[in-house]
Motif scaffolding. Structure first.
Motif, PDB file in Angstrom:
ATOM      1  N   PHE A   7       0.990  -0.830  -0.049  1.00 23.12           N
ATOM      2  CA  PHE A   7      -0.121  -0.013  -0.597  1.00 23.12           C
ATOM      3  C   PHE A   7       0.898   1.326   0.068  1.00 23.12           C
ATOM      4  O   PHE A   7       0.890   2.034  -0.907  1.00 23.12           O
ATOM      5  CB  PHE A   7      -1.216  -0.079   1.133  1.00 23.12           C
ATOM      6  N   TYR A   8       2.012   1.427   0.761  1.00 28.24           N
ATOM      7  CA  TYR A   8       2.692   2.799   1.069  1.00 28.24           C
ATOM      8  C   TYR A   8       3.678   2.439  -0.540  1.00 28.24           C
ATOM      9  O   TYR A   8       3.920   4.084  -0.333  1.00 28.24           O
ATOM     10  CB  TYR A   8       3.748   2.599   1.954  1.00 28.24           C
ATOM     11  N   VAL A   9       4.234   1.611  -1.413  1.00 24.58           N
ATOM     12  CA  VAL A   9       4.612   1.050  -2.283  1.00 24.58           C
ATOM     13  C   VAL A   9       4.083   2.605  -3.216  1.00 24.58           C
ATOM     14  O   VAL A   9       4.397   3.340  -3.945  1.00 24.58           O
ATOM     15  CB  VAL A   9       5.285   0.587  -2.698  1.00 24.58           C
ATOM     16  N   GLN A  10       2.043   2.133  -3.476  1.00 27.86           N
ATOM     17  CA  GLN A  10       1.555   2.293  -4.355  1.00 27.86           C
ATOM     18  C   GLN A  10       0.666   3.740  -3.973  1.00 27.86           C
ATOM     19  O   GLN A  10       1.439   4.586  -4.921  1.00 27.86           O
ATOM     20  CB  GLN A  10       0.047   1.100  -4.395  1.00 27.86           C
ATOM     21  N   LEU A  11       1.535   4.191  -2.628  1.00 27.16           N
ATOM     22  CA  LEU A  11       1.039   5.378  -2.435  1.00 27.16           C
ATOM     23  C   LEU A  11       1.627   6.421  -3.094  1.00 27.16           C
ATOM     24  O   LEU A  11       1.956   7.600  -3.473  1.00 27.16           O
ATOM     25  CB  LEU A  11       0.883   5.488  -0.791  1.00 27.16           C
ATOM     26  N   GLY A  12       3.508   6.352  -2.502  1.00 29.30           N
ATOM     27  CA  GLY A  12       4.318   6.658  -3.028  1.00 29.30           C
ATOM     28  C   GLY A  12       4.857   7.144  -4.132  1.00 29.30           C
ATOM     29  O   GLY A  12       4.943   7.843  -4.614  1.00 29.30           O
TER      30      GLY A  12
END
Length: 267
Positions: A7-12
């Motif tokens: 999720f954080y990779v996609q958000l970044g």
């Protein structure tokens, strides 16, 4: 844990893409209020470039608004009845309905310069028409009409209009009463969504307008290109700032209407 990391990779990645797209726009807008962009922000901020743009190109802004509103009126008067006809013609699934939809999409699929050239070849010999705002209005209507028909048609096909019209007819309502009393209220959200798209696209349309305009019928996007080509970068950036101040509220309203329409359809 793995899901949280993904999720954080996609958000970044999403934030990086947004920054890549938005930062140049912000820099361009800031240049319009910078005293000297080549020196940088240390030169100070000023509104004199905005004032200069308003004094020089004010007429192009009002002209674009007038054309956009006229385009809205024409596309509404033509597009809503056309969408109604397509919706009623066997649910929009007949060959005739599909052919009409394809014809409507041609000005969108064909490059704007080609559409403008076709208009010049067909009607350019009529000098008064060629040099008037009506000539630009025709080009804008051709380009924006599908963006009025499609949202209205989508709402009509999901609103169970045949059932409502049949009930109204059984109570003695005539065709006009059914159209204005049943159809229009039930597809108003689609009309509003199409109206916002038409106004936004008309104000920002450059390709068709650039080919069709004359020095006396210059619009906002053409004036923007002219300001970048013939004046200081700060003037063109100030013009961009004014353009975004006009367009961004319309884009926000369009997103809100689209979200509201989808929510109603789901319900």
């Amino acid at each position: 844990m793995h899901k949280s990391f993904r999720f954080y990779v996609q958000l970044g990645l999403t934030l990086l893409v947004c920054a890549f797209l938005i930062i140049p726009i912000i820099l361009s807008m800031l240049a319009g209020i910078t005293d000297n962009f080549f020196i940088g922000w240390s030169s100070g901020f000023t509104t004199r470039w905005i004032v200069q743009v308003w004094d020089t190109y004010q007429v192009t802004i009002w002209r674009s608004i007038a054309i956009a509103l006229a385009c809205l009126v024409v596309t509404t008067l033509v597009g809503v009845p056309l969408a109604y006809m397509l919706a009623r013609h066997k649910g929009g699934n007949s060959r005739l309905a599909r052919a009409i939809e394809e014809l409507l999409m041609m000005p969108v699929a064909v490059p704007g310069l080609a559409t403008a050239l076709a208009l010049i070849m067909a009607y350019g010999q009529y000098r008064e028409f060629r040099s008037s705002l009506l000539f630009i209005l025709v080009g804008h209507v051709m380009f924006t009409l599908p963006f009025m028909v499609r949202p209205v048609l989508a709402v009509m096909q999901s609103a169970q209009l045949p059932v409502l019209e049949e009930a109204a007819a059984s109570l003695g309502a005539g065709p006009l009463q059914r159209f204005f009393g049943i159809v229009i209220p039930n597809v108003f959200s689609g009309i509003l969504a199409g109206a916002l798209m038409v106004v936004t696209l008309s104000i920002g349309e450059f390709n068709i307008t650039w080919m069709l305009h004359t020095p006396l019928t210059m619009t906002l996007p053409v004036g923007l290109a002219d300001s970048y080509a013939s004046m200081r970068l700060e003037v063109g950036s100030a013009y961009t700032l004014i353009f975004f101040l006009m367009i961004i509220p319309l884009l926000i309203a369009m997103q809100w209407v689209t979200h509201t329409t989808r929510s109603r359809v789901r319900l």
